[in-house]
Structure formats: structure tokens, C-alpha cells
Design a protein around this motif. Structure first.
Motif, PDB file in Angstrom:
ATOM      1  N   SER A 160       1.487   5.218   1.543  1.00 19.41           N
ATOM      2  CA  SER A 160       1.328   5.932   2.320  1.00 19.41           C
ATOM      3  C   SER A 160       1.551   7.326   1.824  1.00 19.41           C
ATOM      4  O   SER A 160       3.252   8.052   1.867  1.00 19.41           O
ATOM      5  CB  SER A 160       1.356   5.420   3.194  1.00 19.41           C
ATOM      6  OG  SER A 160       1.631   6.308   4.343  1.00 19.41           O
ATOM      7  N   GLN A 161       1.072   8.235   1.410  1.00 19.47           N
ATOM      8  CA  GLN A 161       1.116   9.435   1.602  1.00 19.47           C
ATOM      9  C   GLN A 161       0.614  10.986   2.907  1.00 19.47           C
ATOM     10  O   GLN A 161       0.184   9.975   3.425  1.00 19.47           O
ATOM     11  CB  GLN A 161       0.209  10.386   0.248  1.00 19.47           C
ATOM     12  CG  GLN A 161       0.156   9.346  -0.920  1.00 19.47           C
ATOM     13  CD  GLN A 161      -1.063   9.947  -1.985  1.00 19.47           C
ATOM     14  OE1 GLN A 161      -1.714  10.666  -1.216  1.00 19.47           O
ATOM     15  NE2 GLN A 161      -0.416   9.370  -3.229  1.00 19.47           N
TER      16      GLN A 161
ATOM     17  N   SER B 187       0.297  14.034   4.560  1.00 20.88           N
ATOM     18  CA  SER B 187      -1.378  14.918   4.368  1.00 20.88           C
ATOM     19  C   SER B 187      -0.383  16.200   4.050  1.00 20.88           C
ATOM     20  O   SER B 187       0.375  16.542   3.681  1.00 20.88           O
ATOM     21  CB  SER B 187      -1.282  15.843   6.203  1.00 20.88           C
ATOM     22  OG  SER B 187      -1.453  14.712   6.784  1.00 20.88           O
TER      23      SER B 187
ATOM     24  N   THR C 126       6.244  10.277   0.565  1.00 17.63           N
ATOM     25  CA  THR C 126       5.117   9.277   0.474  1.00 17.63           C
ATOM     26  C   THR C 126       6.090   8.356   0.171  1.00 17.63           C
ATOM     27  O   THR C 126       6.892   8.015  -0.497  1.00 17.63           O
ATOM     28  CB  THR C 126       5.161   9.367  -1.643  1.00 17.63           C
ATOM     29  OG1 THR C 126       3.890  10.279  -1.739  1.00 17.63           O
ATOM     30  CG2 THR C 126       4.092   8.000  -1.604  1.00 17.63           C
TER      31      THR C 126
ATOM     32  N   GLU D 131       0.732  -1.015  -0.001  1.00 19.94           N
ATOM     33  CA  GLU D 131      -0.234  -0.482  -0.234  1.00 19.94           C
ATOM     34  C   GLU D 131       0.633   1.673  -0.354  1.00 19.94           C
ATOM     35  O   GLU D 131       1.758   1.578   0.277  1.00 19.94           O
ATOM     36  CB  GLU D 131      -0.905  -0.027   1.277  1.00 19.94           C
ATOM     37  CG  GLU D 131      -1.455  -1.154   1.298  1.00 19.94           C
ATOM     38  CD  GLU D 131      -2.573  -1.042   3.087  1.00 19.94           C
ATOM     39  OE1 GLU D 131      -2.474  -0.109   3.387  1.00 19.94           O
ATOM     40  OE2 GLU D 131      -3.475  -1.987   2.169  1.00 19.94           O
TER      41      GLU D 131
ATOM     42  N   THR E  48       5.493   3.196   0.423  1.00 16.73           N
ATOM     43  CA  THR E  48       5.103   2.504   0.167  1.00 16.73           C
ATOM     44  C   THR E  48       5.078   1.426   1.217  1.00 16.73           C
ATOM     45  O   THR E  48       6.209   0.871   1.465  1.00 16.73           O
ATOM     46  CB  THR E  48       5.640   1.640  -1.280  1.00 16.73           C
ATOM     47  OG1 THR E  48       6.020   2.546  -2.259  1.00 16.73           O
ATOM     48  CG2 THR E  48       5.356   0.322  -1.470  1.00 16.73           C
ATOM     49  N   VAL E  49       4.525   1.238   1.947  1.00 15.86           N
ATOM     50  CA  VAL E  49       3.926   0.128   2.843  1.00 15.86           C
ATOM     51  C   VAL E  49       3.533  -1.254   2.456  1.00 15.86           C
ATOM     52  O   VAL E  49       2.521  -1.402   1.816  1.00 15.86           O
ATOM     53  CB  VAL E  49       3.060   0.784   4.043  1.00 15.86           C
ATOM     54  CG1 VAL E  49       2.589   0.088   5.052  1.00 15.86           C
ATOM     55  CG2 VAL E  49       3.003   2.252   3.939  1.00 15.86           C
TER      56      VAL E  49
ATOM     57  N   ARG F 236       1.824  -4.981   2.324  1.00 10.56           N
ATOM     58  CA  ARG F 236       1.832  -5.810   3.703  1.00 10.56           C
ATOM     59  C   ARG F 236       0.635  -7.514   3.154  1.00 10.56           C
ATOM     60  O   ARG F 236       1.359  -7.064   1.406  1.00 10.56           O
ATOM     61  CB  ARG F 236      -0.250  -4.920   3.177  1.00 10.56           C
ATOM     62  CG  ARG F 236      -0.216  -3.568   3.632  1.00 10.56           C
ATOM     63  CD  ARG F 236      -0.900  -3.660   5.226  1.00 10.56           C
ATOM     64  NE  ARG F 236      -0.726  -2.827   6.127  1.00 10.56           N
ATOM     65  CZ  ARG F 236      -0.506  -1.593   6.632  1.00 10.56           C
ATOM     66  NH1 ARG F 236       1.169  -1.971   6.345  1.00 10.56           N
ATOM     67  NH2 ARG F 236      -0.119   0.242   6.455  1.00 10.56           N
TER      68      ARG F 236
END
Length: 366
Positions: free
Chosen positions: A293-294, A296, A304, A291, A306-307, A309
Motif C-alpha cells: 500500500s503506497q 497518494s 509505504t 500487498e 505491506t498489507v 492478505r
């Protein structure tokens, strides 16, 4: 990537039990055999795919010696050709072959050549085990494989560094042997077996009593059968009549397993004592769904990323108990097919049945 296993169930002697075969297909005359020849030569005319002379000094020396014999002196020159390859040439010289006959030869590269396609083998003496020259090989080399390469990719199919020269060897010397001079006629079984040897002896004697009025065969052991020529016909005709007789060969019970390819070969005489079998398969599935992740909106320090999973799921399918056992091969095959296993499962079950003492056969694992 999982390797695809192909399950091949080959039934040895799957023909009916009364199937008969010719004696010439299960036995041969002792002393009547081929002789192996070997030689060293050069293949010329390659399209830049030959040996690099710097890495293969024997190729350069052979090329210089060949040119010297043709009257060309290149001893003081450094050769840079890539159109020559040193090869080993092999052939089989059949029994009783005459001078002037031709046989096929096989050619294999000895240096760092990449392909022999388009090459021509020059005259190469072929020697026997006694060091004498029995044939000379020459001709265009037929290569089934190929190797092509570009700047970013290469493609190779088959073996381009080995080939054949059909009818490439000319027999120059006969082997000192004649069929009429064989002291004893002995049949040698391809697959030694006492019962098969006795059946061959009985079949020959039945024919001989009707044709010559006496028995001419006697079993010596489980591998050989002695023959006594009747003297009324030539040895060639006598052997031809014997080889045409038909017998029913016997075989030992064997199961051959090749775990690399998933091949299982079950002989006709294999039997399994009745056993109950269950086999469960464990399946582990690993799924990667990364996933993003960006940070706020209007964040000054965020970035940014990449996580990862990962999802792991394990499932074990239970198998029902099934009875497997049979006094003949069709019953055994139906019992194994009823379980509905893959090749790896069949192999594991056969090994377990052998350990349990219920497999009445030799288990050979390759």
C-alpha cells in the motif's frame, strides 16, 4: 514442510504356503552363543578433532597413564593436544573360538571429540562379564561418517564419532567350554511356536528313523526341542545333519505399524472379516499474498506499508464405501489397494478395523 511418508507393505512369509526353511535358520543350539566384551581405550592420530582435555579430564588422565607406562613422565605438565579421544571398545566373542583368532571391534567416542576419522586405536584390553581379559584390540579405525565445518556452514553425514576396526581384536584367552562337553543338546526356536516345535520334532525323527533306526527328538514346550545323540556319529556331524533338515514354520497373525515412517507390515496369516469402509480426506490450504500500500502522490505524511492478505480454503474429499475382507493375504492386499489411500489412511483404517473386532490378528503399534 510436510513430512514425506513412505508406505512400505512388507509381506511376511510371502513365499507359497509350502515353502520350507532349514532348521538352522529358525532355531539354534542352546548354550552355543556369543560373549560380549568391552574395554576402554584411546584413539590417537586425529586431525584436531579429538577430546578437549579441559572438558574431558578422563582423557588427560588416560594419556598420562599411557605415557608413564612407556617411560615418559608428564605428570607435572598441562597437556593441550586435540589429537586424542577416549573411546569405549566393544566386541562379540563367538562360541568355541580359539586363542590367536581375530574378531571385529566397534569403537565409540566417550568425550567431546567431533570425529574419529584417521585415528588409530592403541592396545585396549577387552573384558568379559566376569572381569577377565579375553582379547586385546588395536588398529586403524574405519569411520563411514564425516563432519566438515567452515565459518558460515557445516556438513555432517553419518556418525563420525563411531567406527569399526576390522579384525582388530586378538583373542588372548579361551572361554572354558567345549562342544563335546555340553550335557544336553537342546534346540531353541528363534520365534517360539507350539506348531513349529512339533514340526521340527517330526522332521528330525523321520530322518533319525531312516538313518539311525530310532527317534532322537522330543518337543519340551513351544520354545525348545530336546535331542538325544544316537551315539553312532560325532556330535558335530549329528548337529550338522539336523540343521540341514527343512520344515515349514508356522507364525501368528500380526500387523505391525510404525506411525513415524508410515510403515505397515502385514503377516501372511492375517485375516479381516468382511467390513464396509469409507475414508475422506480433509485438505486445508492457506495462501499468503501480501500487498503493498503506497500513499497518494506528493503526500507529506504517508508511507509505504505491506498489507497482509491471507486466503484459507478447506476441501473435504468424500470417499465411496468399499468392501474389504479376505481369507488370505493377496485378497486382503487387493481390498486395501482398491480404496487408494495414503499411508496415514491405511494406518487409521487398520486401527478402526481392529476396534470394530474385524481384524483377526494382533495389532502392534511402534
Amino acid at each position: 514442510m510436510r513430512r514425506l511418508l513412505i508406505f512400505l507393505l512388507v509381506v511376511l512369509a510371502a513365499a507359497p504356503s509350502h515353502a520350507m526353511v532349514r532348521i538352522k535358520d529358525i532355531a539354534s543350539l542352546q548354550g552355543v552363543r556369543d560373549n560380549q566384551l568391552v574395554g576402554y581405550g584411546l584413539v590417537l592420530g586425529l586431525k584436531g578433532s579429538g577430546d578437549s582435555l579441559r572438558n574431558s579430564p578422563f582423557t588427560e588422565q588416560s594419556l598420562q597413564s599411557m605415557l608413564d607406562s612407556l617411560g615418559v613422565n608428564v605428570r607435572d605438565s598441562r597437556l593441550r593436544t586435540r589429537n586424542v579421544a577416549a573411546v569405549v571398545v566393544t566386541a562379540e566373542m563367538p562360541a568355541f573360538i580359539g586363542k590367536g583368532s581375530r574378531v571385529d571391534v566397534s569403537v565409540a567416542s566417550l568425550g567431546d571429540a567431533t570425529s574419529l576419522a584417521g585415528g588409530t586405536l592403541i592396545a585396549t584390553p577387552l573384558l568379559g562379564a566376569d572381569g577377565r581379559i579375553y582379547a586385546v584390540a588395536q588398529g586403524a579405525v574405519a569411520v563411514s561418517g564425516f563432519a566438515e565445518a567452515g565459518q558460515a556452514e557445516s556438513l555432517t553425514q553419518g556418525i563420525p564419532t563411531a567406527g569399526r576396526v576390522p579384525n582388530g581384536a586378538l583373542i588372548e584367552q579361551n572361554i572354558p567350554a567345549r562342544f563335546a562337553n555340553i550335557p544336553n543338546l537342546v534346540l531353541e526356536l528363534n520365534n517360539p511356536d507350539f506348531r513349529t516345535a512339533v514340526r521340527i520334532t517330526d522332521a528330525i525323527n523321520r530322518h533319525a528313523r531312516q538313518r539311525y533306526g530310532k527317534a532322537v527328538a522330543k518337543e519340551r514346550d513351544y520354545r525348545t526341542v530336546d535331542l538325544t545323540p544316537p551315539g553312532k556319529i560325532s556330535l558335530t556331524r549329528f548337529v550338522a545333519e539336523i540343521e540341514a533338515l527343512r520344515v515349514q514354520p508356522d507364525q501368528s497373525a500380526k500387523v505391525v505399524i510404525d506411525e513415524r515412517t508410515g510403515t505397515v507390515v502385514i503377516g501372511r496369516e492375517v485375516q479381516i472379516s468382511t467390513v464396509a469402509i469409507t475414508h475422506g480426506n480433509l485438505t486445508v490450504r492457506i495462501t499468503e499474498t501480501p500487498e503493498v500500500s503506497q500513499p497518494s502522490p506528493f503526500s507529506q505524511n504517508g508511507e509505504t506499508v505491506t498489507v497482509p492478505r491471507t486466503y484459507v480454503d478447506a476441501q473435504q474429499e468424500g470417499g465411496q464405501l468399499a468392501f474389504v475382507g479376505g481369507t488370505d493375504l493377496p485378497t486382503l492386499v487387493r481390498g486395501l489397494n482398491r480404496i487408494g489411500l495414503k499411508p496415514t489412511g491405511i494406518i487409521a483404517i487398520l486401527q478402526a478395523i481392529k476396534t470394530a473386532g474385524a481384524l483377526q490378528a494382533d495389532l502392534i503399534i511402534q
